[in-house]
Design a protein around this motif. Structure first.
Motif, mmCIF file in Angstrom:
data_model
loop_
_atom_site.group_PDB
_atom_site.id
_atom_site.type_symbol
_atom_site.label_atom_id
_atom_site.label_comp_id
_atom_site.label_asym_id
_atom_site.label_seq_id
_atom_site.Cartn_x
_atom_site.Cartn_y
_atom_site.Cartn_z
ATOM 1 N N PHE A 23 5.778 -13.992 -3.621
ATOM 2 C CA PHE A 23 5.645 -13.303 -4.899
ATOM 3 C C PHE A 23 5.466 -11.798 -4.734
ATOM 4 C CE2 PHE A 23 2.573 -11.611 -7.987
ATOM 5 C CZ PHE A 23 3.400 -11.584 -9.091
ATOM 6 N N LEU A 24 4.590 -11.421 -3.828
ATOM 7 C CA LEU A 24 4.246 -9.992 -3.747
ATOM 8 C C LEU A 24 5.460 -9.096 -3.528
ATOM 9 C CD1 LEU A 24 0.792 -10.072 -1.963
ATOM 10 C CD2 LEU A 24 1.336 -9.524 -4.338
ATOM 11 N N PRO A 25 6.297 -9.397 -2.539
ATOM 12 C CA PRO A 25 7.454 -8.506 -2.373
ATOM 13 C C PRO A 25 8.318 -8.466 -3.628
ATOM 14 C CG PRO A 25 7.256 -10.028 -0.539
ATOM 15 C CD PRO A 25 6.295 -10.497 -1.570
ATOM 16 N N ALA A 26 8.505 -9.650 -4.239
ATOM 17 C CA ALA A 26 9.344 -9.690 -5.437
ATOM 18 C C ALA A 26 8.752 -8.807 -6.530
ATOM 19 C CB ALA A 26 9.462 -11.124 -5.924
ATOM 20 N N PHE A 32 0.856 -1.188 0.000
ATOM 21 C CA PHE A 32 0.000 0.000 0.000
ATOM 22 C C PHE A 32 0.892 1.237 0.000
ATOM 23 C CE2 PHE A 32 -3.627 -2.455 2.068
ATOM 24 C CZ PHE A 32 -4.276 -2.581 0.865
ATOM 25 N N GLY A 33 1.897 1.170 0.845
ATOM 26 C CA GLY A 33 2.809 2.305 0.906
ATOM 27 C C GLY A 33 3.335 2.645 -0.482
ATOM 28 N N PHE A 34 3.761 1.601 -1.207
ATOM 29 C CA PHE A 34 4.271 1.846 -2.557
ATOM 30 C C PHE A 34 3.172 2.403 -3.447
ATOM 31 C CE2 PHE A 34 7.466 -1.712 -1.786
ATOM 32 C CZ PHE A 34 8.442 -0.805 -1.428
ATOM 33 N N ALA A 35 2.036 1.703 -3.425
ATOM 34 C CA ALA A 35 0.985 2.017 -4.388
ATOM 35 C C ALA A 35 0.480 3.451 -4.194
ATOM 36 C CB ALA A 35 -0.159 1.027 -4.246
ATOM 37 N N ALA A 60 7.085 -6.120 -6.140
ATOM 38 C CA ALA A 60 6.953 -4.711 -5.755
ATOM 39 C C ALA A 60 7.545 -3.761 -6.805
ATOM 40 C CB ALA A 60 7.604 -4.484 -4.399
ATOM 41 N N PRO A 61 8.747 -4.055 -7.327
ATOM 42 C CA PRO A 61 9.294 -3.147 -8.343
ATOM 43 C C PRO A 61 8.319 -2.907 -9.490
ATOM 44 C CG PRO A 61 10.919 -4.770 -7.713
ATOM 45 C CD PRO A 61 9.666 -5.154 -7.012
ATOM 46 N N GLY A 111 -1.965 3.494 -8.912
ATOM 47 C CA GLY A 111 -1.404 2.591 -7.920
ATOM 48 C C GLY A 111 -2.382 1.477 -7.578
ATOM 49 N N LEU A 112 -3.626 1.881 -7.358
ATOM 50 C CA LEU A 112 -4.620 0.879 -6.967
ATOM 51 C C LEU A 112 -4.849 -0.103 -8.102
ATOM 52 C CD1 LEU A 112 -7.086 3.229 -5.113
ATOM 53 C CD2 LEU A 112 -5.366 1.691 -4.177
ATOM 54 N N TYR A 113 -4.862 0.410 -9.320
ATOM 55 C CA TYR A 113 -5.046 -0.480 -10.466
ATOM 56 C C TYR A 113 -3.992 -1.574 -10.437
ATOM 57 C CZ TYR A 113 -4.802 -2.097 -15.300
ATOM 58 O OH TYR A 113 -4.755 -2.869 -16.430
ATOM 59 N N TRP A 114 -2.743 -1.163 -10.311
ATOM 60 C CA TRP A 114 -1.687 -2.181 -10.382
ATOM 61 C C TRP A 114 -1.700 -3.080 -9.172
ATOM 62 C CZ3 TRP A 114 0.146 -3.751 -14.615
ATOM 63 C CH2 TRP A 114 0.212 -2.893 -15.716
ATOM 64 N N LEU A 115 -2.128 -2.556 -8.038
ATOM 65 C CA LEU A 115 -2.234 -3.400 -6.854
ATOM 66 C C LEU A 115 -3.289 -4.469 -7.082
ATOM 67 C CD1 LEU A 115 -0.886 -3.690 -4.236
ATOM 68 C CD2 LEU A 115 -2.469 -2.096 -3.192
ATOM 69 N N ALA A 116 -4.423 -4.054 -7.665
ATOM 70 C CA ALA A 116 -5.478 -5.034 -7.960
ATOM 71 C C ALA A 116 -4.950 -6.085 -8.931
ATOM 72 C CB ALA A 116 -6.691 -4.325 -8.547
ATOM 73 N N VAL A 117 -4.248 -5.619 -9.968
ATOM 74 C CA VAL A 117 -3.667 -6.574 -10.917
ATOM 75 C C VAL A 117 -2.778 -7.558 -10.168
ATOM 76 C CG1 VAL A 117 -2.053 -6.838 -12.832
ATOM 77 C CG2 VAL A 117 -3.752 -5.009 -12.874
ATOM 78 N N LEU A 118 -1.943 -7.017 -9.296
ATOM 79 C CA LEU A 118 -0.997 -7.854 -8.561
ATOM 80 C C LEU A 118 -1.728 -8.949 -7.790
ATOM 81 C CD1 LEU A 118 1.953 -7.257 -8.801
ATOM 82 C CD2 LEU A 118 1.928 -6.344 -6.491
#
Ligand code: HEM
Ligand code: ATP
Ligand code: ATP
Ligand code: MG
Ligand code: MG
Lengths: 246, 229, 226, 226, 229
Positions: free
Chosen positions: D167-170, C37-40, D172-173, D54-61
């Motif tokens: 996976f998620l932390p990896a 979340f922080g990143f996003a 993050a970039p 940001g939220l879009y890509w978080l949802a994708v993730l």
């Protein structure tokens, strides 16, 4: 209901259909006749369509839950109940989609955006999600009884979203219109005109829903009857195998 | 005295497929019956149906006095099923599994003589008790499941190919157990492909072919396997 | 029923003690979510502190999904579902037991996440009493709901994906209510909100009770189909 | 290698056609996530529009996690992993095939989610070229990475929980880079940002290439230990 | 001509447990060997080790000329393993599974005579071809796996209790197949608890107890099961 073996129509549905569509036409006619309000100009006329659609969606959800309950009670259990639940949910999803669409169209001029994160809108969106999920559950292949029971319980849980959505406007402050019937001020004829068309539209939309529902259920029943026949054949085939083997 | 199991033209569906397409079966209390038939005939489905795990959609089905079409659950506490799967938690040790399932299935308390004897009988006491079930060998899982059955000793046993995976030693144990069951008047229905064994048990053999009970087809007759439509 | 519940809860917690899924995986996962979340939400614009309560509960929600998936997958072991149904154990007991186990894990999770938010988003906690009340009710509700949906999808071979789809929308009310109460507690009260904390708390309570009853009633039939 | 890859991708997509997990479950799930974000980030403070990318890509993730879990669970069927290893099929091929299948599903997902964001968060799309470039690179990277981690956790009995954690932390970039590029494309450029779009795009590219190579090299050994 | 399999004091670990604690085994090309021993002795582990699925951590292990301790993968394309699990995708139909695995394992093309014959031989052609493997019965899964093996016909067969779940008909088919394998000079190693069958095959019997090769203990000797430490 022999004719339904061949057609999904019947005198009843024919009448219903005519009534529904003519009333709908009337509503739209009246709706277009409504005066333009200052802040929303022509869009205020959406009141003839949007709220009724929304209510139809509610009705669909409630009918789904009701039919599921009927199915869950052993004494009243019947395949029809399951079919009604499914069909009603499908129509309900359509109406919910329309509700969101008409709402957004209305929101564009009113609020300047297609969508705002307003409680009513959010719960409405969730309502769509919930029933999409319900349809997903229905689609998971399984034995009839298994699938029916699983779906029925899901529907029971899902219907909670309706009251939440309905009272959303009261539970937390919202841009969206309050429950107009609750705040209807008699004597104000402009309001009257709007509310009137809105109620007419409500009747029309409900009839439309019932009409669609009956057809859908009949289609479903035909397919399930075909499946039964296929099943009978399958049983015969399997027995034939046995005979063949001996 | 009415039968432990009575099926008439019973039909069961798996998905939309009639795995059982009309089974007639009557088993008297204390009787030992062996089901045999080609692969895919419906033996496992039949046993699962008797245990109330697969709904009977047509015909008549009464087990231990309960009509399965009305109520699939009441008979269960008196039924024991050994299926292709062991029904053990892979992440629990043998001991923990036994403890939990004894609690759950109303079997005697875990430290009771019945349980300890059963575990010893099936050679899953001692070192194995501390091993996670996910690590057990195929046969050892079978042994644990059978030990639980022995400890519970329900009234109706449904054994699906119980010998599969058992070593010579355990097979002897199984035969002894079935002898005891017969002596104790326990009803046992076994699905097995091992004809020699079935005869040695002196059991009544019921043939199942393509989801229906019929005469036991000779091997030659099966050359064209039953399930090839 | 209660004795069964305890047996089941004990069993699940013993499995957890052995496999350490909740502590070694779900918990870190939730923290990762906070960081993401922080990143996003590009921190420069600094929503984080203000949106903290919402993000906190969102992270909890996602973590609950994992916990529930794990709880469901425990019961999907080879032949376990059948054994469960055959055992004649009281389904209501099973439901309460599994919900209890999930709840226990949740509490720990929420505490740690709380610290996480304080540290990462720089909110300073206040109104603890309120927070505890909200968290308590929310926990019960989430545990119950997730367990119900776990059983609902347990039978299908597509658990991983179906569970979140069904559970998340259902849990949305908890998300809002808990978020609002937390806002309140943290002093970030939304001005002119027509509903007070009390209403939100009672919404949480209603949700919890609703799903507890629902589970007790529905779990048996659902197990039948699993 | 390539023929193997195609065979594997075809197989996975056929399974998807049969079970419809991606279309009927992962996709709706992602949309639900979007709605929940709307919820959690108390909208009246209205940073949704600004945080949209940001939220879009978080949802994708999060959706990728589900897709990857499904892809991994396909290979966890009884004895399938062994059969895979014994078959002598080229592991690199398996990796590329599975990644390809995931990527295909991802593209569809991203498009739909895109519409969702436009409607729900009221962003009006611009700089499509840039968006497509970013999405393309991100998709490849995410598909590759999720497939690698899928294999990594494939053997363990705790897939559901371990995969997201790793996976998620990896990923993050990807989240950051894609978000920044999207911001840029939508004209919401962060003032005084020290790095330009080009750098972010190349970061996405590097990530994709990196994980593709990593997968091609590591997949064999990973399968061995699965 | 050097042996197809040569193990000397081979040790394998499952987790930290020495499932194989020193196995000596030498199998000549074209030989038929039956492994027998109590549950948990290590038969399955041994077969999996020969297939390179479980690392050999100590001792000597050479299969088809490849040293397993150096390279576990090179021998695999020439090995076929039928384990407790079938290795089929539950969500794919039999036909799709066969198509994929033929592609993957370098077997003859799916529409080749070899494959169609094999499927017909094992009675999984026809209706079953369109059934999702998750719906198959235990024996039918076995049949499909065996059909794939037959179509591939590798040089070294590792069969873990191949008869388990097979009906009388399929058991005959299996015997025929093993006869053909022997005639074709294919090396076959079978794990089985069925002594009668082992003898009828005229195979060399190798005993395994508690992870070590030794003389086959008599049943009586097994009364105290080997795995109870
Ligand atoms: C996407 C946007 C919208 C959604 C999802 C939406 C949803 C709904 C729903 C669910 C209802 C039924 C309320 C109930 O009786 O429980 C409703 C009613 C209504 N909506 Fe909307 N709406 C939207 C936008 C709008 C807009 C922009 C307006 C006008 C400014 C509007 C005006 C009304 C009115 C007047 C009613 C009837 C009031 C009542 O008696 O409840 N809606 N809408
Ligand atoms: N969805 C389906 N479509 C077609 N056939 C199906 C389906 N589901 C199950 N079947 C068939 O139902 C039968 C199930 O039989 P069951 O498992 O009871 O056999 P069985 O007698 O136990 O066989 P085995 O001896 O191999 O254990 C199988 O023939 C299987 O192919
Ligand atoms: N982590 C562990 N701890 C203790 N023992 C273990 C562990 N993992 C495996 N084992 C033991 O290793 C052995 C594995 O044996 P394997 O499965 O090869 O037996 P098998 O000869 O095939 O038996 P079966 O005839 O029952 O198939 C079992 O005795 C099992 O208990
Ligand atoms: Mg069977
Ligand atoms: Mg074995």
């Amino acid at each position: 209901m022999n004719e339904s073996r061949s057609r999904t129509g019947s005198a009843l549905t024919l009448g219903l259909g005519i009534a529904a569509w003519s009333l709908l036409a009337l509503t739209i006619g009246l709706g277009l006749g409504l005066p333009e309000t200052v802040e929303q100009d022509v869009y205020s006329r959406l009141i003839a369509v949007h709220p009724p659609v929304a209510w139809a969606a509610y009705i669909a959800a409630i009918v789904t839950a009701g039919a599921s309950l009927v199915w869950l009670v052993p004494r009243t259990r019947s395949e029809t109940a399951d079919l009604v639940a499914g069909a009603s949910a499908e129509i309900g999803v359509v109406f919910t989609g329309l509700m969101l669409a008409t709402g957004s169209i209305w929101g564009r001029p009113t609020w300047g955006v297609w969508w705002v994160w307003d409680a009513r809108l959010t719960t409405s969106a969730l309502m769509l999600a919930v029933y999409v999920g319900y349809l997903a559950i229905r689609r998971v292949p399984d034995a009839y009884e298994v699938r029916a029971r699983r779906s029925a319980w899901t529907a029971m849980a899902a219907v909670v979203i309706v009251p939440v959505n309905h009272f959303a406007v009261e539970w937390w402050r919202t841009l969206h219109q309050g429950r107009s019937l609750a705040q209807l001020t008699p004597g104000d004829d402009l309001d009257g005109a709007f509310i009137g068309t809105m109620l007419l539209g409500f009747v029309a939309m409900t009839l439309l829903y019932v009409w669609l529902l009956i057809h859908r259920v009949r289609v479903e029943r035909m397919t399930s009857r075909l499946e039964d026949e296929a099943l009978a054949d399958a049983i015969e085939a399997r027995r034939a195998e046995a005979v063949g083997a001996n | 005295m009415d039968p432990a199991v009575r099926l008439r033209a019973a039909v069961c569906l798996l998905g939309r497929f009639p795995a059982l397409a009309g089974v007639d079966l009557e088993v008297a209390p204390g009787e030992l019956v062996v089901l045999r038939g080609p692969n895919g005939a419906g033996k496992s489905t039949l046993l699962r149906a008797l245990a109330g795990l697969v709904p009977v959609v047509d015909g008549e089905a009464v087990v231990l006095g309960h009509d399965l079409r009305v109520d699939r659950r009441s008979a269960r506490p008196r039924i024991g099923l050994i299926g292709h799967a062991s029904g053990l938690y892979d992440d629990l040790t043998v001991a923990d599994n036994v403890r939990f399932w004894c609690r759950a299935s109303g079997a005697p308390a875990v430290d009771s003589a019945a349980v300890t004897d059963a575990l010893a009988l099936w050679g899953v006491a001692g070192r194995l008790a501390g091993v996670v079930c996910g690590r057990l060998s195929a046969g050892q899982r079978r042994r644990v499941a059978l030990a639980l059955l022995t400890a519970r000793w329900p009234d109706l046993w449904l054994l699906d190919e119980p010998r599969a995976g058992l070593d010579a030693d355990a097979q002897v144990t199984l035969d002894d157990l079935l002898a005891r069951a017969r002596a104790a008047g326990t009803t046992v229905i076994v699905a097995s492909h091992d004809d020699g064994w079935a005869e040695s048990l002196g059991a009544r053999v019921v043939g199942i072919v393509a989801g229906t009970t019929g005469s036991v087809p000779a091997v030659s007759a099966q050359r064209e396997p039953a399930h090839v439509a | 029923m209660w004795r069964d519940a305890l047996a089941v809860a004990a069993k699940d917690l013993r499995i957890e003690r052995r496999s350490r899924v909740a502590t070694h995986q779900v918990l870190p996962f939730a923290l990762v979510i906070l960081v993401l979340f922080g990143f996003a939400l590009d921190p420069d614009r600094g929503f984080l502190a203000r949106a903290a309560s919402g993000l906190y509960w969102l992270a909890v929600l996602l973590a609950v999904v994992l916990a529930a998936q794990r709880a469901a997958s425990i019961e999907s072991g080879d032949g376990v579902a059948d054994a469960m149904r055959l055992s004649g154990i009281d389904p209501a007991g099973v439901f309460l037991g599994k919900a209890l186990a999930v709840a226990v894990e949740l509490v720990a999770l929420e505490v740690v996440l709380g610290f996480g938010v304080v540290v990462l988003y720089g909110v300073d906690p206040s109104g603890l009493g309120l927070l505890v009340a909200a968290a308590g009710l929310a926990t019960v509700g989430l545990a119950a709901a997730s367990t119900v949906y776990g059983a609902l999808v347990g039978g299908t071979r597509v658990r991983e994906t179906l569970l979140p789809l069904l559970f998340l929308p259902a849990a949305a009310p908890v998300l809002i209510a808990a978020t609002r109460v937390t806002d309140e507690a943290l002093g970030g009260a939304v001005v002119g909100a027509s509903v007070g904390v009390g209403d939100w708390l009672s919404l949480l309570g209603v949700f919890a009770v609703l799903y507890l009853c629902f589970g007790v009633l529905a779990y048996g039939p659902l197990l039948e189909d699993a």
